[in-house]
Design a protein around this motif. Structure first.
Motif, PDB file in Angstrom:
ATOM      1  N   LYS A  41      -5.928 -53.788  95.421  1.00  0.00           N
ATOM      2  CA  LYS A  41      -7.341 -53.750  95.063  1.00  0.00           C
ATOM      3  C   LYS A  41      -7.901 -52.379  95.338  1.00  0.00           C
ATOM      4  N   PHE A  42      -9.099 -52.144  94.832  1.00  0.00           N
ATOM      5  CA  PHE A  42      -9.789 -50.885  95.037  1.00  0.00           C
ATOM      6  C   PHE A  42     -10.860 -51.056  96.092  1.00  0.00           C
ATOM      7  N   TYR A  43     -11.156 -49.960  96.766  1.00  0.00           N
ATOM      8  CA  TYR A  43     -12.167 -49.933  97.814  1.00  0.00           C
ATOM      9  C   TYR A  43     -13.144 -48.807  97.523  1.00  0.00           C
ATOM     10  N   SER A  44     -14.399 -49.017  97.899  1.00  0.00           N
ATOM     11  CA  SER A  44     -15.405 -47.973  97.793  1.00  0.00           C
ATOM     12  C   SER A  44     -16.537 -48.284  98.761  1.00  0.00           C
ATOM     13  N   LYS A  45     -17.036 -47.266  99.419  1.00  0.00           N
ATOM     14  CA  LYS A  45     -18.210 -47.440 100.270  1.00  0.00           C
ATOM     15  C   LYS A  45     -19.486 -47.329  99.451  1.00  0.00           C
ATOM     16  N   ASN A  46     -19.343 -46.926  98.195  1.00  0.00           N
ATOM     17  CA  ASN A  46     -20.474 -46.771  97.296  1.00  0.00           C
ATOM     18  C   ASN A  46     -20.655 -48.031  96.463  1.00  0.00           C
ATOM     19  N   MET A  47     -21.867 -48.273  96.037  1.00  0.00           N
ATOM     20  CA  MET A  47     -22.139 -49.398  95.151  1.00  0.00           C
ATOM     21  C   MET A  47     -21.657 -49.054  93.749  1.00  0.00           C
ATOM     22  N   LEU A  48     -20.930 -49.959  93.141  1.00  0.00           N
ATOM     23  CA  LEU A  48     -20.450 -49.779  91.775  1.00  0.00           C
ATOM     24  C   LEU A  48     -21.031 -50.878  90.907  1.00  0.00           C
ATOM     25  N   SER A  49     -21.275 -50.565  89.660  1.00  0.00           N
ATOM     26  CA  SER A  49     -21.680 -51.597  88.706  1.00  0.00           C
ATOM     27  C   SER A  49     -20.696 -51.571  87.541  1.00  0.00           C
ATOM     28  N   ASN A  50     -20.696 -52.613  86.779  1.00  0.00           N
ATOM     29  CA  ASN A  50     -19.816 -52.737  85.613  1.00  0.00           C
ATOM     30  C   ASN A  50     -18.345 -52.477  85.971  1.00  0.00           C
ATOM     31  N   PHE A  51     -17.934 -52.941  87.147  1.00  0.00           N
ATOM     32  CA  PHE A  51     -16.552 -52.746  87.590  1.00  0.00           C
ATOM     33  C   PHE A  51     -15.610 -53.612  86.767  1.00  0.00           C
ATOM     34  N   SER A  52     -14.470 -53.056  86.424  1.00  0.00           N
ATOM     35  CA  SER A  52     -13.430 -53.809  85.715  1.00  0.00           C
ATOM     36  C   SER A  52     -12.072 -53.266  86.128  1.00  0.00           C
ATOM     37  N   LEU A  53     -11.143 -54.165  86.412  1.00  0.00           N
ATOM     38  CA  LEU A  53      -9.766 -53.796  86.722  1.00  0.00           C
ATOM     39  C   LEU A  53      -8.849 -54.664  85.891  1.00  0.00           C
ATOM     40  N   VAL A  54      -7.938 -54.027  85.153  1.00  0.00           N
ATOM     41  CA  VAL A  54      -6.949 -54.727  84.340  1.00  0.00           C
ATOM     42  C   VAL A  54      -5.589 -54.168  84.711  1.00  0.00           C
ATOM     43  N   ILE A  55      -4.597 -55.059  84.885  1.00  0.00           N
ATOM     44  CA  ILE A  55      -3.241 -54.648  85.231  1.00  0.00           C
ATOM     45  C   ILE A  55      -2.281 -55.174  84.170  1.00  0.00           C
ATOM     46  N   TYR A  56      -1.354 -54.301  83.759  1.00  0.00           N
ATOM     47  CA  TYR A  56      -0.368 -54.634  82.724  1.00  0.00           C
ATOM     48  C   TYR A  56       1.044 -54.450  83.260  1.00  0.00           C
ATOM     49  N   ASP A  57       1.974 -55.266  82.753  1.00  0.00           N
ATOM     50  CA  ASP A  57       3.375 -55.067  83.103  1.00  0.00           C
ATOM     51  C   ASP A  57       3.981 -54.005  82.202  1.00  0.00           C
ATOM     52  N   ARG A  58       5.265 -53.733  82.348  1.00  0.00           N
ATOM     53  CA  ARG A  58       5.908 -52.640  81.595  1.00  0.00           C
ATOM     54  C   ARG A  58       5.971 -52.887  80.097  1.00  0.00           C
ATOM     55  N   TRP A  59       5.775 -54.131  79.665  1.00  0.00           N
ATOM     56  CA  TRP A  59       5.801 -54.455  78.242  1.00  0.00           C
ATOM     57  C   TRP A  59       4.402 -54.533  77.639  1.00  0.00           C
ATOM     58  N   GLY A  60       3.393 -54.220  78.425  1.00  0.00           N
ATOM     59  CA  GLY A  60       2.021 -54.229  77.934  1.00  0.00           C
ATOM     60  C   GLY A  60       1.323 -55.568  78.032  1.00  0.00           C
ATOM     61  N   GLN A  61       1.944 -56.536  78.685  1.00  0.00           N
ATOM     62  CA  GLN A  61       1.343 -57.858  78.886  1.00  0.00           C
ATOM     63  C   GLN A  61       0.320 -57.770  80.016  1.00  0.00           C
ATOM     64  N   GLN A  62      -0.905 -58.218  79.768  1.00  0.00           N
ATOM     65  CA  GLN A  62      -1.924 -58.223  80.812  1.00  0.00           C
ATOM     66  C   GLN A  62      -1.576 -59.304  81.828  1.00  0.00           C
ATOM     67  N   VAL A  63      -1.460 -58.911  83.111  1.00  0.00           N
ATOM     68  CA  VAL A  63      -1.101 -59.868  84.160  1.00  0.00           C
ATOM     69  C   VAL A  63      -2.250 -60.138  85.122  1.00  0.00           C
ATOM     70  N   PHE A  64      -3.317 -59.315  85.051  1.00  0.00           N
ATOM     71  CA  PHE A  64      -4.454 -59.510  85.955  1.00  0.00           C
ATOM     72  C   PHE A  64      -5.680 -58.845  85.364  1.00  0.00           C
TER      73      PHE A  64
END
Length: 112
Positions: A41-64
């Motif tokens: 996961k990501f960490y920040s002491k600052n306030m963020l808005s519109n946060f998005s995290l997407v993770i892909y495997d080596r074949w381009g399949q979205q896993v998270f």
């Protein structure tokens, strides 16, 4: 700053320069079974808005995918353990002082 012109007239001026310290960070590897460092996961002491995290495997399949910086990836996809390897992440967010959307990309190593 105080300045004089050629006639001896003086004036002063100032310029406000905002200096913001901003950071978003994460690890580059994680081991889900370990008692520490068990999610990615990501960490920040600052306030963020519109946060998005997407993770892909080596074949381009979205896993998270998450829109919450407090949620991280536990190394699974549809309830099954993902294999050891390198995964690609794409994260985007907005800073509080800007309307600009920042996007970062990188790799994370899943170690079992």
């Amino acid at each position: 700053i105080k300045v004089l012109n050629e006639l001896g007239c003086s004036d002063s001026t100032f310029k406000y320069l905002p200096i913001g310290i901003f950071a978003v960070w994460s690890s580059n590897s994680f081991t889900p079974e370990a008692s520490t460092n068990n999610i990615f996961k990501f960490y920040s002491k600052n306030m963020l808005s519109n946060f998005s995290l997407v993770i892909y495997d080596r074949w381009g399949q979205q896993v998270f995918q998450s829109n919450n910086i407090n949620l991280g990836w536990d190394g699974t996809y549809k309830g099954k353990k993902c294999p050891t390897g390198s995964y690609v992440w794409i994260m985007s967010y907005k800073r509080p002082e800007s309307n600009r959307t920042y996007q970062e990309k990188g790799n994370v190593n899943l170690i079992r």
